[in-house]
Design a protein around this motif. Structure first.
Motif, PDB file in Angstrom:
ATOM      1  N   PHE A   1       0.828  -1.195   0.000  1.00  0.00           N
ATOM      2  CA  PHE A   1       0.000   0.000   0.000  1.00  0.00           C
ATOM      3  C   PHE A   1       0.870   1.255   0.000  1.00  0.00           C
ATOM      4  O   PHE A   1       1.764   1.390   0.825  1.00  0.00           O
ATOM      5  N   LYS A   2       0.585   2.156  -0.930  1.00  0.00           N
ATOM      6  CA  LYS A   2       1.285   3.439  -0.932  1.00  0.00           C
ATOM      7  C   LYS A   2       0.562   4.418  -0.017  1.00  0.00           C
ATOM      8  O   LYS A   2      -0.536   4.870  -0.334  1.00  0.00           O
ATOM      9  N   LEU A   3       1.167   4.698   1.121  1.00  0.00           N
ATOM     10  CA  LEU A   3       0.504   5.535   2.123  1.00  0.00           C
ATOM     11  C   LEU A   3       0.652   7.024   1.828  1.00  0.00           C
ATOM     12  O   LEU A   3      -0.201   7.814   2.212  1.00  0.00           O
ATOM     13  N   GLY A   4       1.784   7.382   1.247  1.00  0.00           N
ATOM     14  CA  GLY A   4       2.027   8.804   1.042  1.00  0.00           C
ATOM     15  C   GLY A   4       2.461   9.476   2.327  1.00  0.00           C
ATOM     16  O   GLY A   4       3.299   8.939   3.062  1.00  0.00           O
ATOM     17  N   THR A   5       1.890  10.637   2.647  1.00  0.00           N
ATOM     18  CA  THR A   5       2.373  11.427   3.780  1.00  0.00           C
ATOM     19  C   THR A   5       1.357  11.513   4.922  1.00  0.00           C
ATOM     20  O   THR A   5       1.526  12.311   5.843  1.00  0.00           O
ATOM     21  N   LYS A   6       0.291  10.703   4.849  1.00  0.00           N
ATOM     22  CA  LYS A   6      -0.748  10.772   5.873  1.00  0.00           C
ATOM     23  C   LYS A   6      -0.167  10.688   7.291  1.00  0.00           C
ATOM     24  O   LYS A   6      -0.446  11.515   8.143  1.00  0.00           O
ATOM     25  N   TYR A   7       0.634   9.653   7.530  1.00  0.00           N
ATOM     26  CA  TYR A   7       1.168   9.469   8.889  1.00  0.00           C
ATOM     27  C   TYR A   7       2.372  10.364   9.160  1.00  0.00           C
ATOM     28  O   TYR A   7       2.548  10.853  10.269  1.00  0.00           O
ATOM     29  N   SER A   8       3.216  10.551   8.139  1.00  0.00           N
ATOM     30  CA  SER A   8       4.413  11.354   8.405  1.00  0.00           C
ATOM     31  C   SER A   8       4.023  12.794   8.719  1.00  0.00           C
ATOM     32  O   SER A   8       4.645  13.432   9.567  1.00  0.00           O
ATOM     33  N   GLU A   9       2.971  13.295   8.081  1.00  0.00           N
ATOM     34  CA  GLU A   9       2.536  14.662   8.406  1.00  0.00           C
ATOM     35  C   GLU A   9       1.932  14.715   9.799  1.00  0.00           C
ATOM     36  O   GLU A   9       2.209  15.619  10.579  1.00  0.00           O
ATOM     37  N   ALA A  10       1.132  13.713  10.124  1.00  0.00           N
ATOM     38  CA  ALA A  10       0.473  13.709  11.437  1.00  0.00           C
ATOM     39  C   ALA A  10       1.479  13.532  12.573  1.00  0.00           C
ATOM     40  O   ALA A  10       1.336  14.135  13.643  1.00  0.00           O
TER      41      ALA A  10
END
Lengths: 421, 421
Positions: free
Chosen positions: A265-274
């Protein structure tokens, strides 16, 4: 291992609640026992299979360059509040309070913990990319646990997380995991398809793939092209059986039922931003790390393998996962000649590196053969009334009717040849 | 492993809350990170050490005839009510409710689960004795978690349970575990004593022994004879330093501080009676199974090893537990001759079966050496300005001042000689 010492009770009948073949065979062959709904004990044979699966996963993760970590199961609720998942994950998230009243979640997945770790440890583009994995226990309070290990509340997963500085890097990390998954499921001798589950969510082509084992009891329907490798989860597409393949335009789409083995799964920046996982790029600009996540249900993989590898008498283990590789069956343990040959075979095959189970139980031959069929070890050597002439009977669980009488020496050579593929 | 790829941040200073040397070094060398009080993430290097410790424990358990199982962490409260421990275990027991309001305990130990399993699976004396073990995560809500991995709330333990038909059998099973523990702690290069903790509780001589690593920060005081192997936990005896040994009557007793590494305990029938684990003996009479239990704190063992194996610059790993065995340090990664020799050593030592870490980071030599001292890999090969003459510098972490210049070939031979002991 001497079978008389082994903690393994076989059952003639499976409990009524076991609806699927894999659930029935897991219980009947003495691999697992239920402790509570969706919660299982792995008996020695089940533990061995699970360890072999874990080892295949670990080897392929390491070959792909991923580094193993161990993240805690008790996760502070603050981390889940920070990511915004605490309120929305729902009843599947198991929560608890410690003696001081602080709230924790029992990890169903580890995005929060790993992202906050990387936020602490990585601050420069020079430390990227990095992929971390662990193999461990996960908790999910399923509304309706069922099918044995297929839908449990406490289960073993491999979860991996990639961290990249840009979308091209994410595509490469994703592709590396995608290929590792192919190697893992191939080594487990599974028939599977990688299907697009939600195409084009984030960058690159295809934001997520599910790896599905083909099995009638599967909870998902897969549409797969009969010509190219294209596949998709039917829930997410409008494809009808017989449609032309949207990728190659040559093949037609067919439907299968599938058990989800894993996903990428390509998560992107959802968690890294949070969670504040940022790095300084080559120009000194702060940017959020770009993530992917990659899961494999290691314990449920056992169920999928059994669904695909069994007959009416029991399991037919692939060599790579069999709890033992060779089953030695002296027909009568009271016959000293039989037992001497059996012990000799046991010692010599073990010296040659084989995993051997010797059925030294004082049971009737019929009971032993029935148990052996059920347990499904790849190679069987029966030591019977021809033992006096130094002859034994060699067969493979995948073709039991093909029994061949041979000398002891020949049986050893034959067994080693099978083990070496 | 290339160090530039490794997720490992070393710290010059340990956080103020780290009171003990082992806690400081675990954090400074990047082996673990705290997630919450008493709850840790194992980074790649820490995970590797933990896996090596797990593997030593597993091998010695299997050598002793014990069979590996995997028991669930979520344990139904009913089992704890049945044993009578649910109300009395106190606040250290972490409990939770599932979505249906059913209560569970997060296992701090597994007597209830394993005894109820054996109650189901074993009904005849012919299936006894049997010893089962697992290596997994345990939970204990310590009032005051501290000292890093020494007193945690989520930690890795090996727990084993023996099941016998009589007290003589229990004595034998106990002795087998006692000897396995000696082998395990010896392989981990620990200085330890087995001390009587509560002599004569159940049958045989001595109902429980604790295995204590000698260390100043130990929370227990041990009295040990300077002549025979007798030792006892001071809490449970009235011995004064200098007293004559109560066993051999020749030596005198001396006091040490100790860290508990593990214990062996004769349980008797407490759990088998409560959980209904009975068997039919040779005469057909039903009798309760006689149990022993045997724990080792696998994650805390890392702390004990570091307490005993360090100097002012960092850890000095024993070969058996070191995350990597050889540290290759090219002084300047910009020097192509150095890097070529380093890569050659890396490939050839790995082919010879060594675990090798290559410090390919573009850092000053001083930083690399400081990090290397801190991490404490057993063998160090420095590739510096003599690389042009094909010379490298060989040293062992246990005696860093003993540096020897030698040819590349010689360094490989020397490293392999050290690895093979």
């Amino acid at each position: 291992m001497l079978q008389s010492r082994l903690l393994q009770g076989t059952l003639r009948e499976a409990p009524a609640e076991a609806e699927t073949v894999s659930h029935q065979l897991l219980l009947r062959s003495g691999l697992v026992r239920q402790v509570a709904a969706g919660i299982y004990t792995f008996l020695p044979l089940g533990r061995k299979v699970l360890r072999k699966a874990e080892q295949i996963v670990r080897e392929e993760m390491e070959r792909s360059g991923a580094q193993e970590v161990l993240l805690p199961m008790m996760q502070p609720a603050e981390l889940w509040q920070q990511s915004g998942r605490y309120g929305v994950y729902g009843q599947e998230l198991i929560s608890l309070s410690d003696r001081h009243g602080r709230e924790f979640a029992l990890g169903p997945t580890h995005e929060e913990v790993i992202t906050s770790l990387v936020a602490q440890e990585v601050s420069s583009y020079r430390r990227l990319p990095i992929t971390l994995f662990q193999i461990g226990t996960k908790f999910r309070d399923e509304r309706r646990p069922r099918y044995g290990l297929l839908r449990g509340r406490e289960f073993v997963m491999k979860d991996a997380y990639s961290f990249d500085k840009d979308l091209d890097g994410l595509d490469r990390s994703y592709q590396t995991m995608y290929e590792a998954y192919h190697r893992i499921f191939t080594r487990c001798e599974l028939r599977f398809r990688a299907v697009e589950a939600d195409p084009g969510a984030i960058g690159g082509e295809g934001g997520t793939h599910e790896f599905m084992a083909l099995a009638e009891i599967g909870e998902d329907t897969i549409a797969a092209c009969n010509c190219c490798t294209y596949g998709a989860n039917l829930e997410l597409t409008g494809i009808a059986e017989g449609d032309r393949c949207p990728r190659c335009s040559e093949g037609t789409m067919q439907f299968f039922r599938g058990i989800e083995l894993g996903h990428v799964f390509k998560l992107g920046t959802k968690y890294s931003e949070a969670m504040g996982a940022a790095f300084l790029d080559e120009k000194g600009v702060s940017r959020p790390v770009i993530m992917g996540c990659y899961g494999i249900g290691v314990s449920r993989l056992l169920s999928a393998v059994i669904e695909q590898h069994h007959d009416s008498d029991g399991i037919i283990w692939p060599l790579s996962l069999a709890p033992y590789q060779v089953h030695l069956i002296p027909v009568s343990v009271k016959d000293e000649q039989q037992m001497q040959i059996a012990r000799d075979l046991y010692d010599r095959l073990r010296q040659a590196g084989a995993d051997v189970l010797l059925d030294d139980r004082d049971e009737r031959a019929g009971v032993k053969f029935k148990d052996s069929d059920l347990l499904g070890l790849p190679i069987r050597i029966t030591i019977g009334k021809e033992a006096g002439q130094g002859k034994v009977e060699f067969s493979e669980r995948s073709a039991l009717s093909d029994k061949r009488q041979m000398d002891v020496e020949e049986a050893i050579t034959e067994a080693i040849a099978v083990l070496e593929g």
